[in-house]
Design a protein around this motif. Structure first.
Motif, PDB file in Angstrom:
ATOM      1  N   ARG A 161      28.780 -56.829   3.407  1.00 31.44           N
ATOM      2  CA  ARG A 161      29.528 -57.724   4.279  1.00 31.44           C
ATOM      3  C   ARG A 161      30.176 -58.835   3.442  1.00 31.44           C
ATOM      4  N   GLY A 162      30.911 -59.724   4.146  1.00 30.93           N
ATOM      5  CA  GLY A 162      31.468 -60.911   3.499  1.00 30.93           C
ATOM      6  C   GLY A 162      32.555 -60.644   2.484  1.00 30.93           C
ATOM      7  N   PHE A 163      33.226 -59.477   2.560  1.00 27.15           N
ATOM      8  CA  PHE A 163      34.264 -59.165   1.571  1.00 27.15           C
ATOM      9  C   PHE A 163      35.519 -59.988   1.853  1.00 27.15           C
ATOM     10  N   HIS A 164      35.929 -60.758   0.840  1.00 28.26           N
ATOM     11  CA  HIS A 164      37.187 -61.507   0.930  1.00 28.26           C
ATOM     12  C   HIS A 164      37.768 -61.657  -0.463  1.00 28.26           C
ATOM     13  N   VAL A 165      39.060 -61.400  -0.604  1.00 31.57           N
ATOM     14  CA  VAL A 165      39.750 -61.557  -1.874  1.00 31.57           C
ATOM     15  C   VAL A 165      41.075 -62.261  -1.623  1.00 31.57           C
TER      16      VAL A 165
ATOM     17  N   THR B 154      32.397 -62.832   9.986  1.00 34.21           N
ATOM     18  CA  THR B 154      31.504 -63.886  10.473  1.00 34.21           C
ATOM     19  C   THR B 154      30.473 -64.315   9.439  1.00 34.21           C
ATOM     20  N   SER B 155      30.270 -63.491   8.401  1.00 32.63           N
ATOM     21  CA  SER B 155      29.296 -63.865   7.376  1.00 32.63           C
ATOM     22  C   SER B 155      29.863 -64.877   6.395  1.00 32.63           C
TER      23      SER B 155
ATOM     24  N   GLU C 160      29.069 -59.724  -0.276  1.00 33.71           N
ATOM     25  CA  GLU C 160      27.630 -59.855  -0.080  1.00 33.71           C
ATOM     26  C   GLU C 160      26.961 -58.503   0.137  1.00 33.71           C
ATOM     27  N   ILE C 161      25.637 -58.509  -0.037  1.00 34.06           N
ATOM     28  CA  ILE C 161      24.781 -57.396   0.371  1.00 34.06           C
ATOM     29  C   ILE C 161      23.589 -57.972   1.125  1.00 34.06           C
TER      30      ILE C 161
END
Length: 338
Positions: free
Chosen positions: A124-128, A27-28, A76-77
């Motif tokens: 959060r927000g991890f995407h690869v 969701t982030s 993100e952090i």
């Protein structure tokens, strides 16, 4: 070569494409250009801020192919949960009941809405991109955040958490959501997660039941989702598990996914990374593969490199590596084995 760096306003178009490709439940990373623009500007302000203690700062990183300029991932952090809005979770612990007359004591697993995890740093927000999954670059995208924490400890809490996306099927159906949240909002899981990305989780969380939910009363399919990782979220889980993160008694209130937790002192990329001086060389007799970063703030950079890192003495970097890290010969870098 790929390098991780802080997000910039010019990244917005490519970042929206990453958001479109991201897993439901992240969701982030909302697929909304105005919300993404806000996140970018917020991140830029966080990197520029003079911070003495963790607050609501959000540090947004992108992974970029330095040849093509293409973004292939992001992460993100959030420096401290609960600063800008309440941070809700479900506490998964037994509810004990006792009858002295019958000499019976019994514990029933129960889920309770709570804010126990406020004040902790959140990954959060991890995407690869799919073609980078389970590669060294995927490790870089996740672990370089931890090296950033090691470089700037005053900006972060003493413990770090992350919520791993829980199970949903190929059609975006979550048995956990269908058993609980669906009854309170009359929204499908995908739409609920979309609204959380565009606004906040708190407006939905505050409508969740305030009393314990007894796990044995949930459908078996929903019970099976408690602490279950979505297949596409398994790599994010595995990387951090190798870093020393462990599951605890908290799960996501929408899909039941697990929460991972670690003290900073026990995180591998923080506790075991170390600083070395650099020198320039056109050739390197590489002895291993390393994650490498500078210790800067707004100019933070991190890469994967084949190096010869001895116990003492400087480390040779090629001109391309120095350029990717945005440093000059003689500057110090942070390294840890991949």
């Amino acid at each position: 070569m790929l390098a991780l760096r802080p997000v910039q306003p010019s990244d917005l178009p490519q970042l929206q494409q990453l958001a479109r490709d991201s897993l439901v439940g992240v969701t982030s990373l909302p697929d909304d250009i105005e919300r993404l623009r806000e996140k970018i500007l917020d991140s830029c302000a966080s990197f520029e801020a003079d911070v003495r203690a963790p607050g609501g700062e959000n540090y947004f990183f992108v992974l970029q192919d330095l040849v093509s300029g293409r973004l292939v991932g992001c992460s993100e952090i959030l420096a401290s949960t609960g600063c800008n809005e309440p941070f809700y979770s479900l506490r998964n612990r037994p509810f004990s009941s006792e009858s002295r007359e019958l000499n019976i004591q019994h514990g029933v697993p129960a889920l309770s809405l709570c804010q126990d995890l406020q004040g902790q740093t959140l990954l959060r927000g991890f995407h690869v991109d799919a073609d980078r999954v389970r590669t060294a670059e995927s490790e870089l995208l996740s672990r370089a955040r931890l090296m950033f924490i090691a470089a700037h400890p005053q900006r972060f809490a003493e413990s770090v958490i992350t919520e791993i996306v829980g199970y949903s099927d190929d059609d975006g159906q979550s048995p956990f959501w269908d058993a609980i949240g669906q009854h309170f909002f009359d929204l499908p899981y995908v739409e609920a997660e979309r609204l959380c990305g565009l606004q906040s989780r708190s407006f939905l969380a505050e409508l969740m039941p305030q009393y314990p939910l007894y796990v044995p009363m949930l459908p078996p399919e929903a019970q099976a989702c408690i602490g279950r990782v979505h297949p596409d979220g398994q790599e994010a889980f595995d990387i951090l598990a190798r870093e020393g993160f462990e599951t605890n008694s908290y799960v996501d209130l929408f899909d039941g996914g697990p929460t991972l937790h670690a003290r900073i002192a026990n995180i591998r990329s923080i506790a075991r990374s170390h600083m070395v001086q650099t020198w320039k060389s056109s050739q390197i007799d590489a002895r291993g593969r390393y994650l490498v970063s500078n210790d800067r703030l707004a100019d933070y950079r991190a890469i994967v490199a084949e190096l010869d890192v001895a116990a003492e003495g400087p480390v040779a970097l090629t001109p391309d590596m120095l350029a990717a890290l945005d440093i000059d010969e003689g500057e110090r870098i942070r390294v840890i084995t991949l």
